[in-house]
Enzyme design. Structure first.
Site, PDB file in Angstrom:
ATOM      1  CG  MET A  13      37.623  47.583  40.455  1.00 52.30           C
ATOM      2  SD  MET A  13      38.792  47.785  39.124  1.00 52.30           S
ATOM      3  CE  MET A  13      37.922  46.675  37.713  1.00 52.30           C
ATOM      4  CG  ASN A 186      43.369  37.960  37.211  1.00 51.26           C
ATOM      5  OD1 ASN A 186      43.259  38.551  36.212  1.00 51.26           O
ATOM      6  ND2 ASN A 186      43.165  38.298  38.251  1.00 51.26           N
ATOM      7  CD  GLU A 189      47.514  40.873  35.974  1.00 50.43           C
ATOM      8  OE1 GLU A 189      46.392  40.804  35.602  1.00 50.43           O
ATOM      9  OE2 GLU A 189      47.596  41.180  37.311  1.00 50.43           O
TER      10      GLU A 189
END
Ligand code: NDP
Length: 482
Positions: A13, A186, A189
């Site tokens: 990342m 998330n 998700e």
């Protein structure tokens, strides 16, 4: 001091984010605990822009222009605390530390407090889109002081994904707001992925279709109201063949879904806030059950045969059934997003965050994993006030749910009849039916609670709390408070 921004932590990342920053004309100081990652970045991508590689954290801080801006992208938890403290010891009041890792929002609240006591701006920033997003344009959810946002804005806008030309970044709110919204992102998700998996399972086990055929269906669905990144990549995964065996890749991948914790946090937090996020919770539990491979094997082979999964249908009925799945998926997906937004609203009240939900929906339209066409409709619904009470009451979503409702019920009933697990389809429908009930059996639960624990109850026709002397003759009702 020459760099206008720095990145600490150059794994997948951090390296991608540093490259993205450099590609957009930023002068980027880079530092990683082990120098090998820094070397790798410079050797392979050093020509993409201006980098200032540092071997020590002292060198890193010294290479930053004042007031300094450093973005941390290291392992969440203790490593993040270690790096923050190391930096803070070398930094000065007015400097900004951004934590772009997946921190728990409570940690971010604590860290922001600690740093602001030292005069340092601490920004907890959700970064979505994985490695590719970080490189090509992530969706960014920063939380922190207004002043830090003013300074970070041009940098973050330059690297964020663009949706219809608009950068996918907004100041979410103070302290933990950014990481909170990323956490819920998330969670959504998780439910979105589980819903897609349930749809696949119905076509695979229920209709006996091949991964290739199902991949084609998802590809087609990507041209409908379901258009989204997750639907698109589902088609890609289902069409992929395993090089070693020639079989569909999905058949050789172990059916154990991993998780790193953000889904669990979303559910734990929702429980604490008293917000039902049934879709997200069932999706997290489904991953948990997927990990019990031996137990499932024993249950299936030695104990419970269950009904026949295969649903025997004629050609036209199969087509109609696949349409039903699409509708059930859309309705349940709307519920999952609505529940996620409810959780953000509830937290915003507790923590005094004043989160602009329309803006959140807008920055999720590109760059992030849950990007989907219908986020445009969500942001419009919040913007126009149509979703003030509940997202589901906004005309677009009300109509969508109504159009899907019959299909949704058929799918849940069929899953139950054929023994195909559909935890998120079923729980989303149960939530919807609970929501539509003017009278729930909770009255019975209150009666039970009063009987065994003297927990009291309220009456429909009179204010106050009441209790029945259950053990006394006559069982008379008494009023315990007005
Ligand atoms: P990892 O989470 O695998 O973390 C590895 C990095 O952390 C390395 O740079 C490592 O340094 C550094 N690190 C670990 N412990 C320490 C320590 N004690 N002191 C200093 N540095 C340390 O990397 P990712 O790139 O996958 O993720 C970075 C952050 O971004 C994480 O918080 C993650 O949750 C978050 N994130 C990840 C996403 C993804 O798709 N992967 C998406 C969005 C957010 P070294 O090389 O020396 O070991």
């Amino acid at each position: 001091a020459q760099a206008n921004v720095g990145v600490v932590g150059l794994a997948a990342m951090g390296a991608s984010l540093a490259r993205n920053l450099a590609r957009h004309g930023n002068k980027v100081a880079v530092f990683n605990r082990s120098y090998a990652r820094t070397e790798h970045l410079i050797d392979n991508y050093g020509d993409e822009g201006t980098f200032y590689p540092a071997k020590t954290v002292q060198e890193f801080v010294a290479s930053l222009e004042r007031p300094r801006t450093a973005i941390i992208m290291v392992k969440a938890g203790e490593p993040t605390d270690d790096v923050i403290n190391e930096l803070a010891d070398l930094m000065e009041p007015g400097d900004i530390i951004v934590d772009g890792g997946n921190a728990f929002y409570q940690d971010t609240i604590r860290r922001e407090k600690e740093m602001s006591a030292r005069g340092i701006h601490f920004v907890g920033m959700g970064v979505s889109g994985g490695e590719e997003g970080a490189l090509l344009g992530p969706s960014l959810m920063p939380g922190g002081s207004d002043e830090s946002w003013e300074r970070l804005k041009p940098i973050l806008e330059s690297i964020a994904a663009k949706a219809e030309g608009e950068p996918c970044v907004t100041h979410i709110g103070p302290n933990g707001a950014g990481h909170f919204v990323k956490m819920v992102h998330n969670g959504i998700e998780y439910s979105d992925m589980q819903l897609i998996a349930e749809s696949y399972d119905l076509m695979r086990r229920g209709l006996g279709m091949s991964p290739d055929q199902i991949g084609d269906v998802f590809q087609e669905w990507n041209g409908t109201e379901l258009n989204s990144y997750l639907i698109e990549i589902t088609a890609e995964v289902l069409h992929k063949k395993d090089e070693k065996t020639g079989q569909p890749l999905v058949d050789v991948i172990l059916d154990h879904a991993g998780m790193k914790g953000t889904g669990t946090w979303t559910v734990q937090t929702a429980l604490m806030l008293g917000v039902p996020v049934t879709g997200i919770a069932e999706a997290v539990f489904a991953r948990g059950l997927s990990s019990e491979i031996e137990l499932r094997d024993e249950a299936a082979k030695q104990h419970f045969a269950g009904p026949q999964a295969l649903i025997e249908l004629g050609d036209d009925e199969r087509k109609a059934f696949i349409d039903d799945i699409r509708h059930a998926l859309y309705a349940s997906k709307i519920i999952a997003y609505a529940q996620g937004f409810n959780e953000i609203t509830a937290a915003g009240k507790v923590y005094d965050w004043h989160i602009d939900l329309a803006a959140v929906a807008r920055i999720w339209r590109a760059g992030c994993i849950i990007r989907a066409e219908f986020l445009d409709r969500i942001s419009e619904s919040f913007e126009t006030g149509q979703a003030d009470v509940l997202l589901l009451f906004a005309p677009y979503f009300k109509k969508a749910i109504e159009e899907c409702e019959a299909s949704w019920r058929r799918i849940v009933a069929t899953c139950a009849a054929h023994g195909i697990p559909d935890p998120v389809f079923a729980s989303s429908l149960a939530y919807f039916d609970g929501l539509r009930s003017t009278r729930l059996p909770a009255s019975l639960i209150q009666g039970q609670r009063d009987l065994f624990g003297a927990h009291t109850y309220q009456r429909v026709d009179e204010p106050g709390s009441f209790h029945i002397l259950w053990a006394e003759p006559g069982q008379e009702e008494i009023q315990t408070s007005k």
